[in-house]
Design a protein around this motif. Structure first.
Motif, mmCIF file in Angstrom:
data_model
loop_
_atom_site.group_PDB
_atom_site.id
_atom_site.type_symbol
_atom_site.label_atom_id
_atom_site.label_comp_id
_atom_site.label_asym_id
_atom_site.label_seq_id
_atom_site.Cartn_x
_atom_site.Cartn_y
_atom_site.Cartn_z
ATOM 1 N N ALA A 181 35.799 46.246 49.058
ATOM 2 C CA ALA A 181 34.578 45.449 48.956
ATOM 3 C C ALA A 181 33.563 46.162 48.063
ATOM 4 O O ALA A 181 33.712 47.337 47.736
ATOM 5 N N GLY A 194 34.147 41.590 50.103
ATOM 6 C CA GLY A 194 35.429 41.888 49.480
ATOM 7 C C GLY A 194 36.549 41.153 50.181
ATOM 8 O O GLY A 194 36.323 40.135 50.834
ATOM 9 N N LEU A 220 35.455 35.833 49.237
ATOM 10 C CA LEU A 220 35.168 37.175 49.727
ATOM 11 C C LEU A 220 34.641 37.158 51.158
ATOM 12 O O LEU A 220 33.909 36.248 51.557
ATOM 13 N N PHE A 237 36.709 40.839 41.568
ATOM 14 C CA PHE A 237 36.089 40.146 42.702
ATOM 15 C C PHE A 237 35.780 38.684 42.386
ATOM 16 O O PHE A 237 35.448 37.915 43.292
#
Length: 292
Positions: free
Chosen positions: A209, A200, A192, A187
């Motif tokens: 996510a 996510g 995101l 991540f």
């Protein structure tokens, strides 16, 4: 990614019920409907209560001892997305004891009610199955009932055999694993997107996510073909020894915890989790190797 059809698990074992052995809706009687309600009742209580299961993205609500001015109801209500409901219930009518005595009855009359209710902008009241004139609609409801019988058969087999898929999921997806995966470097360094308290991104037709912290979670979303909407699984760390698996059937709905008998969803969710776990762990391993 999974679709509604991919969740129809023909290889999952069944007992008591199946599409091939299902009675038609017009043949259902009170005894059969009450038996179904008892078989699927994981609460094992005589008090009024409800249990919600999921056949694809369609809710299946078990109704147990529902009380209203008519009397007491037991049975099932299946919602086909946001389009219509199929209700299969046995109703014991509430009749005063004096009236029972006057009519020489020992107990209140019970009858089966099989009905269809339209949802959405053209919502309607309940229409009894035997009064429906449209042959295509009647056939669709019969097909729904056959599909429901497969769902019931799979659910009953899971409960009769100590919920093997549920126990497998509990072994495979631990609170510690969720904590670790939510902190994955996969991540890092990416822009995101937010989905509630998770963040996510979409990759390979899937939204992956996370939520970090004490109640770490992974969110896996995909486009469901039947409803043309986004469906999601949420894997949550509830405590140091407990996780929760929930389904969000459509983007604008809430999350619903899955039951131990929702076998097709549990198997599908476990497969998707393992795929995500492999991807997140591979990223962590690659970064570790690059630093070596």
């Amino acid at each position: 990614m999974p679709s509604a059809t991919s969740l129809q698990s023909v290889t999952l074992k069944k007992c008591y019920y199946s599409a091939d052995e299902a009675l038609s809706l017009g043949q259902l009687d009170v005894e059969k409907i009450e038996q179904i309600a008892r078989d699927l009742d994981i609460a094992e209580s005589e008090k009024e209560h409800y249990v919600t299961g999921w056949m694809g993205q369609n809710s299946v609500v078990l109704v147990r001892n529902y009380q209203d001015k008519r009397g007491t109801s037991n049975g099932l209500v299946m919602s086909r997305g946001q389009r219509y409901k199929l209700s299969v219930q046995a109703i014991k009518f509430r009749i005063p004891k004096l009236l029972l005595w006057m009519t020489f009855r020992r107990r209140p009359r019970t009858m089966s009610v099989v009905g269809y209710t339209r949802l959405g902008e053209q919502t309607s009241g309940l229409q009894q199955f035997h009064n429906i004139l449209d042959p295509e609609l009647k056939q669709q409801l019969e097909n729904d009932w056959r599909e429901l019988n497969d769902y019931l058969g799979i659910a009953c087999w899971q409960m009769e055999n100590n919920q093997p898929l549920w126990r497998e999921m509990q072994r495979e997806i631990t609170p510690q694993a969720l904590w670790f995966l939510a902190d994955s470097n996969w991540f890092s360094g990416k822009k995101l997107q937010k989905d509630g308290d998770c963040e996510g991104l979409w990759a390979h037709n899937r939204f992956l996510a996370r939520r970090t912290g004490e109640h770490a979670a992974l969110l896996l979303s995909w486009r469901d073909e039947e409803n043309d909407d986004i469906a999601s699984y949420l894997f949550e760390r509830v405590s140091s020894n407990q996780i929760r698996l929930s389904l969000r059937p459509r983007k604008e709905e809430k999350f619903y915890p899955l039951n131990p008998f929702d076998a097709a969803h549990i198997r599908q969710a476990l497969t998707l989790f393992q795929q995500a776990e492999s991807e997140l762990c591979s990223e962590a391993f690659s970064q570790k190797q690059s630093r070596a």
